[in-house]
Design a protein around this motif. Structure first.
Motif, PDB file in Angstrom:
ATOM      1  N   MET A   1      31.925  47.728  23.287  1.00 54.82           N
ATOM      2  CA  MET A   1      30.650  47.356  23.931  1.00 54.82           C
ATOM      3  C   MET A   1      29.771  48.588  24.103  1.00 54.82           C
ATOM      4  O   MET A   1      29.030  48.696  25.086  1.00 54.82           O
TER       5      MET A   1
ATOM      6  N   GLN B   1      36.578  49.171  28.027  1.00 56.97           N
ATOM      7  CA  GLN B   1      37.484  48.673  26.990  1.00 56.97           C
ATOM      8  C   GLN B   1      37.499  49.640  25.822  1.00 56.97           C
ATOM      9  O   GLN B   1      36.451  50.148  25.425  1.00 56.97           O
TER      10      GLN B   1
ATOM     11  N   SER C   1      23.741  40.066  31.247  1.00 56.35           N
ATOM     12  CA  SER C   1      24.885  40.341  30.360  1.00 56.35           C
ATOM     13  C   SER C   1      26.237  39.980  30.953  1.00 56.35           C
ATOM     14  O   SER C   1      27.202  39.861  30.209  1.00 56.35           O
TER      15      SER C   1
ATOM     16  N   ASP D   1      40.176  45.379  32.815  1.00 56.79           N
ATOM     17  CA  ASP D   1      39.427  44.431  33.643  1.00 56.79           C
ATOM     18  C   ASP D   1      40.108  44.134  34.968  1.00 56.79           C
ATOM     19  O   ASP D   1      39.569  43.372  35.766  1.00 56.79           O
TER      20      ASP D   1
ATOM     21  N   TRP E   1      36.189  35.745  26.552  1.00 61.75           N
ATOM     22  CA  TRP E   1      35.776  36.956  27.210  1.00 61.75           C
ATOM     23  C   TRP E   1      37.013  37.668  27.683  1.00 61.75           C
ATOM     24  O   TRP E   1      37.931  37.011  28.131  1.00 61.75           O
ATOM     25  N   PRO E   2      37.143  39.008  27.590  1.00 56.80           N
ATOM     26  CA  PRO E   2      36.162  39.874  26.950  1.00 56.80           C
ATOM     27  C   PRO E   2      36.367  39.932  25.449  1.00 56.80           C
ATOM     28  O   PRO E   2      37.338  39.410  24.943  1.00 56.80           O
TER      29      PRO E   2
ATOM     30  N   PHE F   1      31.313  46.513  35.708  1.00 57.83           N
ATOM     31  CA  PHE F   1      30.648  45.827  34.608  1.00 57.83           C
ATOM     32  C   PHE F   1      29.588  46.743  34.032  1.00 57.83           C
ATOM     33  O   PHE F   1      28.752  47.231  34.777  1.00 57.83           O
TER      34      PHE F   1
ATOM     35  N   SER G   1      41.777  46.425  27.589  1.00 51.59           N
ATOM     36  CA  SER G   1      40.723  46.148  28.569  1.00 51.59           C
ATOM     37  C   SER G   1      41.189  46.484  29.972  1.00 51.59           C
ATOM     38  O   SER G   1      42.245  46.033  30.406  1.00 51.59           O
TER      39      SER G   1
END
Lengths: 256, 256
Positions: free
Chosen positions: B25, B76, B242, B168, A51-52, B72, B166
């Motif tokens: 995604m 990305q 998810s 994140d 992930w991701p 979330f 990403s």
DNA sequence: CCCTTTTCACCTAGGTGGTAAGAT
DNA sequence: ATCTTACCACCTAGGTGAAAAGGG
């Protein structure tokens, strides 16, 4: 070739000639060094990005080889003397301390040891359990001489000097075919970590000045024996006592 | 000012004019967007570096405010069209989608909703539980317009295009006085994430060309409502289903 | 009443040495 | 006999929403 960039002591560029590095956790390093530091090396499992990206194959139970190991203590330095506005790359490599291969053995209190300095300070006090490192022939062919760049490289001198620089992403392996960029070492061989500060020279023909643009540091108290399993039980106990991730193996009440 | 660096379409520098970004995604983002995406914002606790450095004050049980929250789904993108050898900085910001403040309410099936598009697709099917977002006055004064630089910035185009980029590490907060560099948003307000690719212009007078050296991307399916607690129960359930970190709240057998 | 904050159990992710089995 | 590997329990570190408590 002496125009444009002034040179400092030792024929080094003035952007690095005043650079200084102080080893952090010095007393912990020395405590390990008195016992004879050992660092675990393992074969590396290929990294599966779970992930991701989420692209994990369904029925892949992972080949589960041991993960590569960090160093402990972690190599950390406090830098000074850099040009705050210049760019630097920070990196580490590991050089063999000698051309020998070692084995752990003896049990006679250390007599005949080539590494008497690594035995317990009060000789004989731990005689019953004592063993020591013995030279056991010539070193194996040197592993590929890899280098670990600090992941924040390149960055300004000001950034590097702002806080302690920690090489906690550095991992050791004994896999000669490693393709993950980890540091490759031979087990049962001794190594000296080296730290390099490299000035990123903006000049077109910077290659010509490469030898002037870096400064290297070696801290003798950080030398170690690469092992696949700890041999010296007192090293094991000191790792357990001082590494937070090994807290599960502490039993007595600790000293804070 | 047209010499030296060729300009491409739209008066942009040729290093950015062909840049393209594909949202990763995408289907998950769209699934959230159909329900009306909500993102949690919290006050930030000050980061206490517990290790390495080990400089935690002894009797500090930590003030334990909630940690700041990620987004979330994570934002990305897959990049293409960059100059592999040029340097780029990647960053994100968040712009208010309107000048309204919202409240969660109704319960009559969504009648009177200003945001009917965010109600469940089959109208009335979930009537008993349904509520919706209603405009409730003008927006509060805009929070400080912060920006989040991707931590790998700057890097070569080749590096950025090699794999998915990403964001994140990006965290959201509702603390107007945040001093950790997080993105500050007003709860109960709607936002559109924006993504920017900035060419690092090596020219001396690069400021003069700043307006030519970046390209921005907005993906409408990533817009969201900032909340301090989830309001739409179906959003909660989709997050639980998810987000791997919410696996502890799943009960039924999942669909892989 | 509606929104915010705090605390919590439960996850992901990964760094420890122990242990037993495997390799040479 | 000695060294290496695989697997494990037990940690650190931190990302989840639930639920209860707090605040206007």
């Amino acid at each position: 070739g002496w125009a444009g960039e002034g040179l400092g002591a030792g024929g080094k560029n003035r952007r690095v000639c005043h650079a200084a590095a102080r080893l952090e956790m010095g007393s912990l390093w020395e405590e390990f060094n008195r016992l004879g530091t050992e660092m675990i090396v393992t074969k590396a499992g290929r990294w599966v990005p779970q992930w991701p990206g989420g692209c994990r194959a369904e029925g892949t139970p992972s080949p589960s080889p041991s993960p590569c190991r960090r160093m402990f203590p972690t190599f950390q330095v406090k830098l000074s003397g850099l040009d705050p506005l210049a760019d630097y790359v920070l990196l580490m490599d590991f050089i063999p301390l000698d051309d020998k291969r070692y084995r752990w053995g003896g049990g006679d209190g250390g007599r005949g040891s080539d590494l008497g300095v690594l035995s317990p300070s009060p000789p004989g006090r731990y005689a019953f359990h004592s063993s020591s490192w013995l030279a056991a022939g010539r070193a194996e062919p040197a592993a590929p001489g890899r280098v670990h760049f600090h992941p924040d490289s390149p960055a300004k001198g000001a950034q590097w000097m702002r806080q302690i620089v920690s090489f906690d992403k550095l991992k050791l392996t004994n896999n000669l075919l490693d393709d993950n960029g980890h540091i490759i070492l031979n087990s049962m061989h001794r190594y000296q970590p080296r730290f390099h500060v490299v000035f990123v020279d903006p000049r077109r023909d910077s290659e010509r000045f490469a030898h002037q643009n870096f400064k290297s540091f070696s801290f003798p108290e950080t030398q170690f024996m690469a092992v696949t399993a700890y041999q010296n039980h007192r090293i094991t106990q000191l790792k357990i006592a001082s590494n937070p991730f090994a807290k599960g193996f502490r039993d007595g009440d600790p000293e804070p």
